[in-house]
Design a protein around this motif. Structure first.
Motif, PDB file in Angstrom:
ATOM      1  N   ARG A 154       0.852  -1.191   0.000  1.00 17.80           N
ATOM      2  CA  ARG A 154       0.000   0.000   0.000  1.00 17.80           C
ATOM      3  C   ARG A 154       0.885   1.238   0.000  1.00 17.80           C
ATOM      4  O   ARG A 154       2.030   1.206   0.452  1.00 17.80           O
ATOM      5  CB  ARG A 154      -0.883   0.028   1.248  1.00 17.80           C
ATOM      6  CG  ARG A 154      -1.878  -1.073   1.295  1.00 17.80           C
ATOM      7  CD  ARG A 154      -2.774  -0.897   2.512  1.00 17.80           C
ATOM      8  NE  ARG A 154      -3.359  -2.184   2.838  1.00 17.80           N
ATOM      9  CZ  ARG A 154      -3.355  -2.724   4.041  1.00 17.80           C
ATOM     10  NH1 ARG A 154      -2.852  -2.086   5.056  1.00 17.80           N
ATOM     11  NH2 ARG A 154      -3.899  -3.889   4.232  1.00 17.80           N
ATOM     12  N   HIS A 155       0.319   2.341  -0.484  1.00 18.91           N
ATOM     13  CA  HIS A 155       1.056   3.599  -0.511  1.00 18.91           C
ATOM     14  C   HIS A 155       1.512   3.977   0.902  1.00 18.91           C
ATOM     15  O   HIS A 155       2.645   4.438   1.097  1.00 18.91           O
ATOM     16  CB  HIS A 155       0.200   4.715  -1.118  1.00 18.91           C
ATOM     17  CG  HIS A 155       0.875   6.041  -1.139  1.00 18.91           C
ATOM     18  ND1 HIS A 155       1.918   6.341  -1.986  1.00 18.91           N
ATOM     19  CD2 HIS A 155       0.686   7.135  -0.366  1.00 18.91           C
ATOM     20  CE1 HIS A 155       2.337   7.567  -1.754  1.00 18.91           C
ATOM     21  NE2 HIS A 155       1.605   8.078  -0.777  1.00 18.91           N
ATOM     22  N   GLU A 175       4.537   1.930   1.923  1.00 15.68           N
ATOM     23  CA  GLU A 175       5.713   2.399   1.199  1.00 15.68           C
ATOM     24  C   GLU A 175       6.242   3.692   1.835  1.00 15.68           C
ATOM     25  O   GLU A 175       7.445   3.856   2.009  1.00 15.68           O
ATOM     26  CB  GLU A 175       5.359   2.644  -0.263  1.00 15.68           C
ATOM     27  CG  GLU A 175       6.544   2.952  -1.138  1.00 15.68           C
ATOM     28  CD  GLU A 175       6.149   3.055  -2.601  1.00 15.68           C
ATOM     29  OE1 GLU A 175       6.352   4.142  -3.161  1.00 15.68           O
ATOM     30  OE2 GLU A 175       5.647   2.062  -3.162  1.00 15.68           O
ATOM     31  N   LYS A 176       5.333   4.576   2.212  1.00 12.89           N
ATOM     32  CA  LYS A 176       5.725   5.832   2.843  1.00 12.89           C
ATOM     33  C   LYS A 176       6.423   5.584   4.178  1.00 12.89           C
ATOM     34  O   LYS A 176       7.448   6.200   4.481  1.00 12.89           O
ATOM     35  CB  LYS A 176       4.515   6.745   3.030  1.00 12.89           C
ATOM     36  CG  LYS A 176       4.876   8.099   3.602  1.00 12.89           C
ATOM     37  CD  LYS A 176       3.715   9.054   3.558  1.00 12.89           C
ATOM     38  CE  LYS A 176       3.967  10.400   4.176  1.00 12.89           C
ATOM     39  NZ  LYS A 176       5.276  10.766   4.585  1.00 12.89           N
TER      40      LYS A 176
END
Length: 79
Positions: free
Chosen positions: A8-9, A12-13
């Motif tokens: 998921r974004h 990743e962040k």
């Protein structure tokens, strides 16, 4: 696709933001991902220029200790 989950974004962040201050084992707990998955993602993010630089010295020391490499760490520090 058993056992595989898309990154998921937000995951990743977290990886990008905490890469330099967290060990792989710590990231495994935070993200709920395998060591292999995290290492592969780091490699891809570095290639894409999203992760720059390396780990902080304190993070490297913790990683040695977590791997049971206290003797290696003492030898490296003593040099």
């Amino acid at each position: 696709m058993t056992g595989k989950r898309v990154w998921r974004h937000s995951e990743e962040k977290v990886l990008i933001d905490q890469y330099d201050t967290k060990t792989i084992k710590e990231l495994m707990v935070i993200l709920g991902k395998s060591q292999e998955s995290i290492n592969c993602k780091i490699k891809r993010l570095k290639s894409a220029g999203k992760i720059k630089g390396g780990k902080e010295e304190d993070t490297i020391k913790r990683a040695y200790i977590q791997r049971g490499g206290v003797d290696k760490l003492k030898t490296k520090v003593d040099k």
